[in-house]
Design an enzyme around this catalytic site. Sequence first.
Site, PDB file in Angstrom:
ATOM      1  N   TRP A 138      -4.354  26.814 -54.816  1.00 49.41           N
ATOM      2  CA  TRP A 138      -3.863  26.067 -55.978  1.00 49.41           C
ATOM      3  C   TRP A 138      -2.991  26.874 -56.917  1.00 49.41           C
ATOM      4  O   TRP A 138      -2.322  26.309 -57.774  1.00 49.41           O
ATOM      5  CB  TRP A 138      -5.054  25.501 -56.760  1.00 49.41           C
ATOM      6  CG  TRP A 138      -5.422  24.109 -56.368  1.00 49.41           C
ATOM      7  CD1 TRP A 138      -5.730  23.676 -55.108  1.00 49.41           C
ATOM      8  CD2 TRP A 138      -5.525  22.965 -57.229  1.00 49.41           C
ATOM      9  NE1 TRP A 138      -6.016  22.326 -55.149  1.00 49.41           N
ATOM     10  CE2 TRP A 138      -5.909  21.870 -56.431  1.00 49.41           C
ATOM     11  CE3 TRP A 138      -5.335  22.771 -58.601  1.00 49.41           C
ATOM     12  CZ2 TRP A 138      -6.096  20.597 -56.952  1.00 49.41           C
ATOM     13  CZ3 TRP A 138      -5.527  21.497 -59.119  1.00 49.41           C
ATOM     14  CH2 TRP A 138      -5.902  20.422 -58.296  1.00 49.41           C
ATOM     15  N   TYR A 141      -2.533  29.240 -48.399  1.00 46.30           N
ATOM     16  CA  TYR A 141      -3.031  28.017 -49.035  1.00 46.30           C
ATOM     17  C   TYR A 141      -3.741  28.322 -50.356  1.00 46.30           C
ATOM     18  O   TYR A 141      -4.460  29.317 -50.452  1.00 46.30           O
ATOM     19  CB  TYR A 141      -4.012  27.305 -48.091  1.00 46.30           C
ATOM     20  CG  TYR A 141      -4.538  26.032 -48.706  1.00 46.30           C
ATOM     21  CD1 TYR A 141      -3.753  24.888 -48.711  1.00 46.30           C
ATOM     22  CD2 TYR A 141      -5.778  25.999 -49.334  1.00 46.30           C
ATOM     23  CE1 TYR A 141      -4.195  23.738 -49.314  1.00 46.30           C
ATOM     24  CE2 TYR A 141      -6.232  24.842 -49.936  1.00 46.30           C
ATOM     25  CZ  TYR A 141      -5.437  23.718 -49.924  1.00 46.30           C
ATOM     26  OH  TYR A 141      -5.873  22.570 -50.533  1.00 46.30           O
TER      27      TYR A 141
HETATM   28  N1  LIG Z   1     -13.796  20.533 -62.198  1.00 38.36           N
HETATM   29  C1  LIG Z   1     -13.181  20.562 -60.999  1.00 38.36           C
HETATM   30  N2  LIG Z   1     -12.529  19.465 -60.568  1.00 38.36           N
HETATM   31  C2  LIG Z   1     -11.920  19.503 -59.352  1.00 38.36           C
HETATM   32  C3  LIG Z   1     -11.901  20.656 -58.545  1.00 38.36           C
HETATM   33  C4  LIG Z   1     -12.608  21.794 -59.019  1.00 38.36           C
HETATM   34  O1  LIG Z   1     -12.674  22.833 -58.365  1.00 38.36           O
HETATM   35  N3  LIG Z   1     -13.227  21.706 -60.249  1.00 38.36           N
HETATM   36  N4  LIG Z   1     -11.229  20.668 -57.344  1.00 38.36           N
HETATM   37  C5  LIG Z   1     -10.187  19.656 -57.156  1.00 38.36           C
HETATM   38  C6  LIG Z   1      -9.800  19.504 -55.762  1.00 38.36           C
HETATM   39  S1  LIG Z   1      -8.817  20.677 -55.057  1.00 38.36           S
HETATM   40  C7  LIG Z   1     -10.114  18.425 -55.022  1.00 38.36           C
HETATM   41  S2  LIG Z   1      -9.515  18.250 -53.443  1.00 38.36           S
HETATM   42  C8  LIG Z   1     -10.937  17.352 -55.560  1.00 38.36           C
HETATM   43  C9  LIG Z   1     -12.001  16.901 -54.578  1.00 38.36           C
HETATM   44  O2  LIG Z   1     -12.533  15.718 -55.002  1.00 38.36           O
HETATM   45  P1  LIG Z   1     -13.769  15.077 -54.234  1.00 38.36           P
HETATM   46  O3  LIG Z   1     -13.622  15.344 -52.796  1.00 38.36           O
HETATM   47  O4  LIG Z   1     -13.862  13.673 -54.655  1.00 38.36           O
HETATM   48  O5  LIG Z   1     -14.942  15.953 -54.882  1.00 38.36           O
HETATM   49  P2  LIG Z   1     -16.418  16.404 -54.535  1.00 38.36           P
HETATM   50  O6  LIG Z   1     -16.927  16.928 -55.824  1.00 38.36           O
HETATM   51  O7  LIG Z   1     -16.454  17.291 -53.345  1.00 38.36           O
HETATM   52  O8  LIG Z   1     -17.169  15.074 -54.129  1.00 38.36           O
HETATM   53  C10 LIG Z   1     -17.389  14.017 -55.010  1.00 38.36           C
HETATM   54  C11 LIG Z   1     -18.752  13.432 -54.756  1.00 38.36           C
HETATM   55  O9  LIG Z   1     -18.806  12.827 -53.468  1.00 38.36           O
HETATM   56  C12 LIG Z   1     -20.157  12.758 -53.099  1.00 38.36           C
HETATM   57  N5  LIG Z   1     -20.317  12.833 -51.651  1.00 38.36           N
HETATM   58  C13 LIG Z   1     -20.264  13.936 -50.872  1.00 38.36           C
HETATM   59  N6  LIG Z   1     -20.489  13.605 -49.579  1.00 38.36           N
HETATM   60  C14 LIG Z   1     -20.681  12.274 -49.557  1.00 38.36           C
HETATM   61  C15 LIG Z   1     -20.964  11.323 -48.514  1.00 38.36           C
HETATM   62  O10 LIG Z   1     -21.054  11.650 -47.335  1.00 38.36           O
HETATM   63  N7  LIG Z   1     -21.079  10.019 -48.889  1.00 38.36           N
HETATM   64  C16 LIG Z   1     -20.963   9.603 -50.178  1.00 38.36           C
HETATM   65  N8  LIG Z   1     -21.068   8.300 -50.430  1.00 38.36           N
HETATM   66  N9  LIG Z   1     -20.730  10.476 -51.172  1.00 38.36           N
HETATM   67  C17 LIG Z   1     -20.578  11.789 -50.864  1.00 38.36           C
HETATM   68  C18 LIG Z   1     -20.866  13.919 -53.743  1.00 38.36           C
HETATM   69  O11 LIG Z   1     -22.033  13.445 -54.390  1.00 38.36           O
HETATM   70  C19 LIG Z   1     -19.845  14.472 -54.685  1.00 38.36           C
HETATM   71  O12 LIG Z   1     -20.363  14.744 -55.973  1.00 38.36           O
HETATM   72  O13 LIG Z   1     -11.570  17.774 -56.755  1.00 38.36           O
HETATM   73  C20 LIG Z   1     -10.642  18.317 -57.675  1.00 38.36           C
HETATM   74  N10 LIG Z   1     -11.280  18.383 -58.956  1.00 38.36           N
HETATM   75  N1  LIG Z   2     -17.664  24.215 -49.136  1.00 38.14           N
HETATM   76  C1  LIG Z   2     -16.528  23.706 -49.630  1.00 38.14           C
HETATM   77  N2  LIG Z   2     -15.407  24.436 -49.588  1.00 38.14           N
HETATM   78  C2  LIG Z   2     -14.259  23.951 -50.087  1.00 38.14           C
HETATM   79  C3  LIG Z   2     -14.223  22.660 -50.651  1.00 38.14           C
HETATM   80  C4  LIG Z   2     -15.420  21.888 -50.673  1.00 38.14           C
HETATM   81  O1  LIG Z   2     -15.451  20.737 -51.131  1.00 38.14           O
HETATM   82  N3  LIG Z   2     -16.557  22.459 -50.169  1.00 38.14           N
HETATM   83  N4  LIG Z   2     -13.048  22.171 -51.163  1.00 38.14           N
HETATM   84  C5  LIG Z   2     -11.819  22.686 -50.578  1.00 38.14           C
HETATM   85  C6  LIG Z   2     -10.642  22.283 -51.353  1.00 38.14           C
HETATM   86  S1  LIG Z   2     -10.435  20.602 -51.546  1.00 38.14           S
HETATM   87  C7  LIG Z   2      -9.726  23.153 -51.830  1.00 38.14           C
HETATM   88  S2  LIG Z   2      -8.285  22.535 -52.521  1.00 38.14           S
HETATM   89  C8  LIG Z   2      -9.893  24.608 -51.689  1.00 38.14           C
HETATM   90  C9  LIG Z   2      -9.408  25.387 -52.920  1.00 38.14           C
HETATM   91  O2  LIG Z   2      -9.213  26.698 -52.592  1.00 38.14           O
HETATM   92  P1  LIG Z   2      -8.168  27.627 -53.393  1.00 38.14           P
HETATM   93  O3  LIG Z   2      -7.054  26.809 -53.933  1.00 38.14           O
HETATM   94  O4  LIG Z   2      -7.822  28.767 -52.520  1.00 38.14           O
HETATM   95  O5  LIG Z   2      -9.085  28.122 -54.586  1.00 38.14           O
HETATM   96  P2  LIG Z   2      -8.704  28.759 -55.983  1.00 38.14           P
HETATM   97  O6  LIG Z   2      -9.947  29.367 -56.512  1.00 38.14           O
HETATM   98  O7  LIG Z   2      -8.028  27.742 -56.834  1.00 38.14           O
HETATM   99  O8  LIG Z   2      -7.705  29.923 -55.590  1.00 38.14           O
HETATM  100  C10 LIG Z   2      -6.564  30.201 -56.277  1.00 38.14           C
HETATM  101  C11 LIG Z   2      -6.356  31.701 -56.347  1.00 38.14           C
HETATM  102  O9  LIG Z   2      -5.058  31.942 -56.851  1.00 38.14           O
HETATM  103  C12 LIG Z   2      -5.112  32.905 -57.897  1.00 38.14           C
HETATM  104  N5  LIG Z   2      -3.957  32.640 -58.770  1.00 38.14           N
HETATM  105  C13 LIG Z   2      -3.841  31.788 -59.801  1.00 38.14           C
HETATM  106  N6  LIG Z   2      -2.591  31.841 -60.336  1.00 38.14           N
HETATM  107  C14 LIG Z   2      -1.915  32.742 -59.605  1.00 38.14           C
HETATM  108  C15 LIG Z   2      -0.587  33.252 -59.659  1.00 38.14           C
HETATM  109  O10 LIG Z   2       0.236  32.869 -60.479  1.00 38.14           O
HETATM  110  N7  LIG Z   2      -0.241  34.168 -58.707  1.00 38.14           N
HETATM  111  C16 LIG Z   2      -1.109  34.622 -57.768  1.00 38.14           C
HETATM  112  N8  LIG Z   2      -0.679  35.520 -56.885  1.00 38.14           N
HETATM  113  N9  LIG Z   2      -2.381  34.188 -57.734  1.00 38.14           N
HETATM  114  C17 LIG Z   2      -2.767  33.255 -58.620  1.00 38.14           C
HETATM  115  C18 LIG Z   2      -6.456  32.716 -58.522  1.00 38.14           C
HETATM  116  O11 LIG Z   2      -6.870  33.888 -59.204  1.00 38.14           O
HETATM  117  C19 LIG Z   2      -7.314  32.394 -57.285  1.00 38.14           C
HETATM  118  O12 LIG Z   2      -7.800  33.566 -56.680  1.00 38.14           O
HETATM  119  O13 LIG Z   2     -11.282  24.896 -51.457  1.00 38.14           O
HETATM  120  C20 LIG Z   2     -11.795  24.194 -50.343  1.00 38.14           C
HETATM  121  N10 LIG Z   2     -13.133  24.693 -50.038  1.00 38.14           N
HETATM  122 MO   LIG Z   3      -8.581  20.316 -52.872  1.00 37.13          MO
END
Ligand SMILES: Nc1nc2c(c(=O)[nH]1)N[C@H]1C(S)=C(S)[C@@H](COP(=O)(O)OP(=O)(O)OC[C@H]3O[C@@H](n4cnc5c(=O)[nH]c(N)nc54)[C@H](O)[C@@H]3O)O[C@H]1N2
Ligand SMILES: Nc1nc2c(c(=O)[nH]1)N[C@H]1C(S)=C(S)[C@@H](COP(=O)(O)OP(=O)(O)OC[C@H]3O[C@@H](n4cnc5c(=O)[nH]c(N)nc54)[C@H](O)[C@@H]3O)O[C@H]1N2
Ligand SMILES: [Mo]
Length: 773
Positions: free
Chosen positions: A105, A103
């Site tokens: 991105w 899993y």
């Molecule tokens: N810059 C940046 N953008 C990203 C990502 C990143 O790593 N960096 N990751 C991407 C990915 S993979 C995903 S899945 C999305 C996730 O997108 P989201 O799940 O929407 O992102 P979060 O930042 O976890 O949460 C958004 C806000 O929800 C609020 N929140 C948390 N818990 C609760 C609750 O119980 N109730 C209410 N009302 N609010 C709550 C928090 O204040 C938080 O700032 O973001 C994406 N966008």
């Molecule tokens: N506590 C907490 N944990 C969370 C979340 C949260 O809200 N709270 N959010 C969750 C969510 S929504 C998500 S989506 C996950 C995200 O978790 P991940 O998607 O696993 O996080 P990334 O840091 O994007 O990891 C991508 C990795 O791929 C590598 N990479 C990039 N390009 C390439 C390539 O071309 N080839 C190879 N081999 N590697 C590459 C990067 O260097 C990096 O190490 O985290 C989850 N974890």
């Molecule tokens: Mo995510």
Amino acid sequence: MIVTHWGVYHAEMRDGRPARLVPVADDPAPSPIADGMLDALHSPARILRPAVRRSFLTGQAGAGRGAEPFVELPWDEALDLAAGHLRRIRDEHGNQAIFGGSYGWSSAGRFHHAQSQVHRFLNMMGGYTRSVQNYSFAAADVILPHVTGDSRGVAKGHTLLRDIAQHTELLIAFGGLPAKNAQVSAGGILRHILPGSVAAAERNGARMVNISPIRDDIEGRHDVDWIPIRPNTDVALMLGLAHVLASEGLHDRAFLDSHATGYDRFEDYLLGRADGTPKTPEWAAAICGVPADSIRDLARAMPRHRTMIAMAWSLQRADHGEQPYWMAITLAAMLGQIGLPGGGYGFGYASVGGIGAPAAAVAWPSLPQGRNPVQEFIPVARIADMLLGPGERYDYNGQSRVYPDIRAVYWAGGNPFHHHQDLNRLRRAWQKPDLVIVHDSWWNPVARHADIVFPVTTALERNDIACSSRDTFIAPSHKLAEPAGETRPDYEIFAALAKRLGCWQEFTEGRDEEAWLRHLYDLACEQAVGSGVNMPDFETFWQEGLRDLPEAAQQPPLFAAYRADPAANALRTPSGRIEIHSAVIEKFGYADCPGHPAWLEPLEWLGSEKTRDYPLHLLSNQPKTRLHSQYDVGSHSRASKIKGREPMRMHPDDAAARGIREGDLVRVFNGRGACLAGVTLSDALMPGVVQLSTGAWFDPDDPAAAMPLEKHGNPNVLTRDAGTSRLAQGPSANSCLVEVEPFRQAPPAVTAFTPPELAPAGPGSAPSLTQKT
Ligand SMILES: Nc1nc2c(c(=O)[nH]1)N[C@H]1C(S)=C(S)[C@@H](COP(=O)(O)OP(=O)(O)OC[C@H]3O[C@@H](n4cnc5c(=O)[nH]c(N)nc54)[C@H](O)[C@@H]3O)O[C@H]1N2
Ligand SMILES: Nc1nc2c(c(=O)[nH]1)N[C@H]1C(S)=C(S)[C@@H](COP(=O)(O)OP(=O)(O)OC[C@H]3O[C@@H](n4cnc5c(=O)[nH]c(N)nc54)[C@H](O)[C@@H]3O)O[C@H]1N2
Ligand SMILES: [Mo]
């Protein structure tokens, strides 16, 4: 031109090297995340050569992963070693003993997408145990098909943002609409339209209500109403709103009769006929902390206006995370505006960029992955359970399943030591398999926890084609720099392994990178022609760069067709309607996910007794300065750190009560682990809530210890590793209590970006493949 998950950029070249990445002019709100990419290219943390964990070479399996030096090997020896172990495990234990969920991105770009590559490779060698759903919205993805027949309104199918800007009068945003999150979109994004859309809605007079523990979850807009709410209690608030609607006759009975089923069963619960507890605003206020009068006022305003209920994905990454989504749909059904322009509901409008953006008229091809003959899978976030408990039973969406016995783990393009919860538990689980192979570009924590590490090129060091289902472009992503050290693209590594395993022809189909890009482009052109879109020949496309594409013709509001004719456009639920009560779910008999939406107390929340030991609720939301753990090593992310640690926001009163000041180092801890963080004070947080974003590279002070102090600020040493419920088994990171104390000792150095000890490559250093590991 380079396409990343955070935008499309031109490179300014100096002396044949990229000196600066400049966002393309089409982007109204470019992301600065790219600023850290170029310096990371040549960071000392780059993995330059294949490497093998030292005691793996001498035949010791698991124990020691993550705590040992590595030995660098020549490519051929490392490839022989990996292929030999994969073959042995496949022959002795079958393909299902190989976990290839992998899993993560990865990077943007259709061809070099690491997940597609690793899955294709593993399929060609006979298959693998896979994972289903994702960390983003697993709970939603499993519950919504029971409620609305599919997951429309989570990742796609939304009412467009421009319809919201035009028609919505009351925008209720649970979890806000944080622009920080809309910076990124998987596969790439050309235009960041969220900030402009929010501004347009405001200009048109929409009232915006941010229901969140954090005020600046709608960034830069101080005129929005902020209703601070205790984390994980939104269902109680929504029940309070629903109670007002039902008891004051403000709900749309006609819509509920024609388009929903099970409302009466739910109403018995809502009004307390079923359990003796009416879910009044007073009842809700005691749980969620929002005053009863505010609940009443908001509820009465909802049916008077065109109301959109927006909800971030974060709310369902929590204990019982299925409930807020089911309840939001129920509330929207009670308002009867589902299917109207600017009314109804939508999930994740700001969670990633491109949600609510018009889709292109063309559907794009992706790298074909072949067929996986292995049926075995796990819900993605159950990885540690699987590794720790082979043969154990668990529930999932009505099935009783058994965890497979995994001997090999293959990861390319993801970082489980970023994404998984309770990392100390994951570290224990991670010692179990016989073999862990990782591809990455940097010595990040997942690479350090491997047996065999293959160094890969970054997106800047190879050619690709990018296009996204959430935007209207296709673009080449040009190679801007020569590969660092001996790095190779994932594709070449898999091709070399495939050769050793006898499936080179199937894996490569005889194509090199360029032949694949031309092939994928040809497929894209075929699809485009079918949609009436003209595309230039490959050479022209490659030179001219970005192609903007027409929008798909029909993009009606979510469930508009169902609203117009519920019989002809019946939903794929058992009743064909929106299921406010689900007989299917009720029959599963899960106490943690009953037959209709309900307030179920989370295991950890601000109303629980556990606050005696751990009185603060930790939100580990998405980081503003990077994508997850990607480019944490780069200058843009590092500039945000405080004393080298991840910044943690804290309310001034919570800090003062603990003798903590702005800029202090603190220890954040609970029964699962502890990390250091740098404090920044902010009254944008409600008291009792602390915010430490994800993504700081895991950095234990003693990598061999069971519960080390994590020195860098990775919140996943604190979060709990448990499914949202027996229904979805999604991750529940946002249900987590902690305590915080000043860290007054001499601060240990951050070593996250220092590579592990490396012994040089020497010919013949690989052991014979018959040696037992
Ligand atoms: N810059 C940046 N953008 C990203 C990502 C990143 O790593 N960096 N990751 C991407 C990915 S993979 C995903 S899945 C999305 C996730 O997108 P989201 O799940 O929407 O992102 P979060 O930042 O976890 O949460 C958004 C806000 O929800 C609020 N929140 C948390 N818990 C609760 C609750 O119980 N109730 C209410 N009302 N609010 C709550 C928090 O204040 C938080 O700032 O973001 C994406 N966008
Ligand atoms: N506590 C907490 N944990 C969370 C979340 C949260 O809200 N709270 N959010 C969750 C969510 S929504 C998500 S989506 C996950 C995200 O978790 P991940 O998607 O696993 O996080 P990334 O840091 O994007 O990891 C991508 C990795 O791929 C590598 N990479 C990039 N390009 C390439 C390539 O071309 N080839 C190879 N081999 N590697 C590459 C990067 O260097 C990096 O190490 O985290 C989850 N974890
Ligand atoms: Mo995510």
